[in-house]
Design an enzyme around this catalytic site. Structure first.
Site, mmCIF file in Angstrom:
data_model
loop_
_atom_site.group_PDB
_atom_site.id
_atom_site.type_symbol
_atom_site.label_atom_id
_atom_site.label_comp_id
_atom_site.label_asym_id
_atom_site.label_seq_id
_atom_site.Cartn_x
_atom_site.Cartn_y
_atom_site.Cartn_z
ATOM 1 C CE LYS A 1 50.490 -10.654 -31.489
ATOM 2 N NZ LYS A 1 49.571 -9.912 -32.389
ATOM 3 C CG HIS B 1 49.476 -17.643 -43.648
ATOM 4 N ND1 HIS B 1 49.936 -17.403 -42.383
ATOM 5 C CD2 HIS B 1 50.539 -17.500 -44.472
ATOM 6 C CE1 HIS B 1 51.228 -17.101 -42.441
ATOM 7 N NE2 HIS B 1 51.620 -17.167 -43.695
ATOM 8 C CE LYS C 1 40.437 -13.411 -31.761
ATOM 9 N NZ LYS C 1 41.579 -14.273 -32.089
ATOM 10 N NE ARG C 2 40.789 -6.896 -40.412
ATOM 11 C CZ ARG C 2 41.203 -6.400 -41.570
ATOM 12 N NH1 ARG C 2 42.479 -6.081 -41.734
ATOM 13 N NH2 ARG C 2 40.364 -6.204 -42.573
ATOM 14 C CB THR D 1 49.959 -14.733 -33.685
ATOM 15 O OG1 THR D 1 49.265 -13.708 -34.406
ATOM 16 C CG2 THR D 1 50.584 -15.715 -34.640
ATOM 17 C CE LYS E 1 40.531 -13.498 -37.309
ATOM 18 N NZ LYS E 1 41.667 -14.094 -36.572
HETATM 19 C C1 PLP Z 1 48.586 -10.406 -33.162
HETATM 20 C C2 PLP Z 1 47.775 -9.491 -33.964
HETATM 21 C C3 PLP Z 1 46.782 -9.977 -34.821
HETATM 22 C C4 PLP Z 1 46.447 -11.453 -34.926
HETATM 23 O O1 PLP Z 1 45.465 -11.745 -33.979
HETATM 24 P P1 PLP Z 1 44.624 -13.104 -34.040
HETATM 25 O O2 PLP Z 1 43.871 -13.080 -32.762
HETATM 26 O O3 PLP Z 1 45.615 -14.210 -34.098
HETATM 27 O O4 PLP Z 1 43.743 -13.018 -35.233
HETATM 28 C C5 PLP Z 1 46.047 -9.086 -35.560
HETATM 29 N N1 PLP Z 1 46.264 -7.761 -35.471
HETATM 30 C C6 PLP Z 1 47.204 -7.245 -34.652
HETATM 31 C C7 PLP Z 1 47.384 -5.779 -34.583
HETATM 32 C C8 PLP Z 1 47.993 -8.088 -33.879
HETATM 33 O O5 PLP Z 1 48.936 -7.565 -33.086
#
Ligand code: PLP
Length: 838
Positions: free
Chosen positions: A680, A373, A568-569, A676, A574
């Site tokens: 979304k 990952h 995101k984190r 991911t 990032k």
């Molecule tokens: C989808 C999701 C992530 C992943 O987000 P990235 O932008 O791909 O880092 C992290 N936390 C939550 C709660 C999510 O739903």
């Protein structure tokens, strides 16, 4: 209490009767749980209402759950076991209601009551058993496997405390424990009859068996019990209910007799506490762990309990000849976290099942598959050998054996190439030796996959290129996805309805169908009405989000503004900082009166920082300080808002993605394995501003560059520029960047707290900044200009938005899972027949 399997089976060989979904029957069961099970008669806390409702739903899944297990226990069925330390599930009630199609019946049931289904759903705590993308991916995977009727059993840990709750105080992150199980979890079923025993510590002892063959005992261990708790994973309207089995650690009933007799009764009893610590808390680090012994205990606990369980089930369904085990079982390891399973399977096969090394190795390397990952080298797990030796002495011996045989293979293939042996060794030499878990995983697996096309290519070319040279056939790509059930049908009911009116409902379980929306994207007279409906839908979702923003942050978002979102984190790679630099730039423009053709913007940033990650925490503080200056400045007004949305999680994302216009995916190219969140947002009709990184690239290819705001260096360019990266030259030659850095360095955003952003400023200005943020500043600002231009033409924007949703078919985890199955697992889809059919 002792449980006997044969007794358990005698009692339970009954098929539970299917239950009626007639509103009267639902009502009767609901009252049964509320009144008789929970003992609530008059007023009661709404948590009981939620729990009673969950039990009504769970009851309705049990017939199918039973039937699914029975179908999978057929000896001809090959099963996959998904192993993950994390499942970021979120809430379950609404998801099961959607899958079981019980929404209308339940609405009816509640019609004359003071409480709505939505209120009830609100009482469910998020199952936050994960950090971010990796854990959420596992949750989307199991949803898709159930919908695809794939015989996959998922295994994980039942953490008593999930991901911490994030509060913001004085602009800073505060972590609060998330005791999500405090009031009980109505979805879970404890299965003490399948308890497994896990060994730790002790020492190894050689002996000769009856055939005079040298064997090893692992003795004087401190054992811990693993008790499984099952959660139902329902498929979409298809009668399949798969299982997520989560292990809880408890002490054995045996006391330390010596201590006990020496009079240290209380000490002997409190020893037991130690065992329960193993599943007490999720480690809140998104990428790197730092050699904590408790974390290694968690990893081994999951691997050992899971393998024992899979073997138990296989033997019970007639498994005997271990050479056939790989025809009926396959393990998918989610990152390196559970990869001690490679050595544990060897241990069980050799020490407990009596196989010879070569037989055991053959079985292991035909059943193990590993998903990587990350491309960040610091995130590859390594365990100090001394720690390993103390905690898992038998496993270390086996790893040394695996390594010795592996290095022999290398020296045969590349005679004399000692440097290659050193590079590829599972044991890293040096002051303190370390076990390289990723290498153990690669050596022990028949499949190694990355999670997006670029990521898989970079793994083969970079991080794992020695292994790729040796075994190119093991390497493959499986681009991530997200489940359209949760991320469109459930999270965005307005879109679900609008899309279904146009193209029917098949897209919910076959997202490739969503492509049919493309026909309605062009700005033509016959599409006008649909475009208006699309904008109304977006507006409704933006209002829902704006209400949450007002509650969460006390700031009012105007739904006519562009909603610009990055959740995101929080991590340097990032690049939330790049986003902040752009916001400061916009602020400078307002202050300078450079506002011709201005586009009003509401910027939302959210995400949790690992508690020990100082720079990430300072980034949160910076965002909050900049937000205060901007939101309080009367000269800014509606033109610009900035908020920090606290406690980002799955439930928050269910409201955020549908309300987004612009999706910020701005990682340094070559660093985000897939992403991911980007998918979304795309599904929900947001347009991406992003770098050429991870799955952004595939999103761009699917939607076309005219419907995506691309900017920044590419992965190769990043690596090329790294050698002569000179951030000061970007500052010197770019007036906008200079103004932004000047304002930041002047202390304008931290007047009361001088110096608190120095680390951030220094990192941005360092020639060694690994994330090269300033190199992409100009390109990013220009792309943001292009966003504004596009936004001004709302018809054009609507078309882009529709095309993003319409092009998102590839990013369903249904597609991802079918590819895992086709290339790696090779399972048969097993239909489960409806109770009324049988
Ligand atoms: C989808 C999701 C992530 C992943 O987000 P990235 O932008 O791909 O880092 C992290 N936390 C939550 C709660 C999510 O739903």
């Amino acid at each position: 209490m002792k449980y006997s399997n044969s007794n358990a089976e005698m009692l339970c060989s009954l098929r539970p009767e299917p239950l009626s979904n007639e509103p009267e029957k639902l009502q009767r069961d609901y009252l049964h749980y509320l009144n008789r099970h929970y003992g609530r008669f008059l007023g009661c806390d709404s948590y009981y209402i939620y729990s009673a409702m969950a039990l009504v739903l769970r009851d309705r899944l049990t017939t199918n759950w039973h039937d699914t297990w029975v179908a999978y226990k057929d000896s001809s069925v090959k099963r996959a076991c998904y192993m993950s330390l994390e499942y970021l599930i979120g809430r379950s009630l609404g998801n099961h209601i959607l899958n079981a199609d019980l929404g209308p019946a339940l609405e009816k049931l509640l019609m004359n009551r003071a409480v709505s289904l939505e209120d009830i759903e609100e009482r469910e705590p998020d199952a936050g058993l994960g950090n971010g993308g990796l854990g959420r991916l596992a949750a989307c995977f199991i949803d898709s496997c159930a919908t695809l009727q794939l015989p996959v059993v998922a295994y994980g840990l039942r953490y008593e405390y999930g991901m911490f709750r994030q509060k913001i105080e004085n602009g800073r992150q505060i972590e609060e424990p998330d005791h999500w199980l405090r009031d009980g979890n109505p979805w879970e079923i404890e299965r003490p009859e399948y308890t497994a025993t896990i060994k730790f510590g002790g020492r190894t002892e050689e002996y000769y068996d009856a055939d005079n063959i040298k064997k090893v005992h692992w003795v004087e261990t401190q054992d811990v019990l693993a008790i499984p708790y099952d959660l139902p994973v329902s498929g979409y309207k298809n009668n399949t209910v798969n299982t997520l089995r989560l292990w809880k650690a408890t002490a054995t009933d045996e006391f330390n007799l010596d201590e006990f007799n020496a009079g240290s009764y209380t000490e002997a009893v409190s020893e037991k506490n130690n065992a329960e610590h193993i599943t007490m808390v999720l480690y809140p680090n998104d990428v790197s762990e730092n050699g904590k012994v408790l974390r290694l205990r968690q990893q081994y606990f999951l691997a050992s309990a899971t393998l024992q369980d899979v073997i138990r089930i296989w033997e019970k369904t007639g498994g005997e000849d271990y050479s056939k085990f790989p025809d009926q079982n396959v393990f998918q390891m989610n990152d390196t976290h559970p990869t001690i399973a490679v050595a544990e399977l060897m241990r069980i096969l050799i020490d407990e099942k009596g196989l010879e090394w070569d037989q055991a190795w053959d079985v292991t390397t035909k059943t193990m598959a590993y998903t990587n990952h990350t491309l960040l080298p610091e995130a590859l797990e390594k365990w100090p050998v001394p720690m390993f030796e103390q905690l898992l002495p038998r496993l270390l011996e086996i790893i040394y054996q695996i390594n010795a045989r592996f290095l022999e293979l290398i020296s045969m293939k590349w005679p004399g190439d000692t440097d290659r042996q050193r590079r590829m060794s599972i044991i890293e030499e040096g002051g303190v030796k370390h076990v390289r878990m990723a290498y153990l995983a690669i050596v022990g697996s028949f499949s190694v996959n990355g999670v997006a096309a670029l990521h898989s290519r970079l793994l083969a070319e970079g991080l794992f290129h020695d292994f790729y040279d040796l075994w190119p056939e093991k390497f493959n790509n499986k681009t991530n996805g997200v489940t359209p059930r949760r991320w469109i049908a459930y999270a965005n009911p307005a879109m679900k309805q609008l899309v279904s009116e146009k193209i029917g409902e098949n897209w919910i379980s076959d997202l490739s169908e969503i492509e049919r929306l493309k026909a309605f994207a062009p700005d033509t007279p016959e599409n006008r009405e649909f475009h208006q409906a699309w904008r109304d839908m977006k507006r409704q979702n933006k209002q829902r989000l704006a209400n949450l923003v007002e509650t969460n942050c006390g700031v009012i978002f105007n739904v006519d503004s562009l909603f610009d979102i990055q959740v995101k984190r929080i991590h340097e790679y990032k690049r939330q900082l790049l986003n902040v630099l752009h916001v400061i730039h916009l602020y400078n423009r307002i202050k300078a009166g450079d506002t011709e053709g201005w586009v009003n913007r509401c910027v939302l940033i959210g995400g949790k920082a690992a508690p020990g990650y100082q720079l990430a925490k300072q980034t949160i503080k910076l965002i909050n300080n900049v937000a205060h200056m901007i939101n309080d400045d009367p000269a800014v007004g509606e033109r610009l808002k900035l908020v920090y949305y606290s406690n980002y999680g799955v439930t928050a994302m269910e409201a955020i993605a549908p309300g987004a216009d612009l999706s910020e995916q701005v990682s340094t190219a070559g660093k985000e394995a897939s992403g991911t969140g980007n998918m979304k947002f795309m599904m929900n009709g947001a347009i991406t501003i992003g770098t050429y990184d991870g799955a952004n690239i595939e999103i761009l290819e699917a939607v076309g560059e005219e419907n995506f705001f691309l900017f920044g260096l590419r992965a190769e360019e990043v690596e090329e520029q790294r050698h002569h990266y000179n951030p000061q030259s970007f500052i010197d030659t770019d007036e906008d960047l200079k103004a932004v850095m000047n304002l930041l360095e002047s202390g304008y955003f931290n007047l009361q707290e001088p110096g608190i952003f120095n680390d951030i400023i220094n990192s941005l200005k360092s020639p060694h900044d690994p994330w090269m943020t300033l190199a992409d500043f100009r390109s990013y600002i220009d792309a943001q200009h292009a966003v504004e231009q596009a936004w001004r033409d709302q018809e054009e924007w609507t078309k882009m938005s529709i095309l993003n949703t319409a092009s998102s078919g590839f990013f369903s985890t249904d597609r991802t899972m079918l590819q895992y199955n086709e290339d790696i697992w090779k399972l048969k889809q097993i239909p489960v027949h409806s109770p009324v059919d049988v």
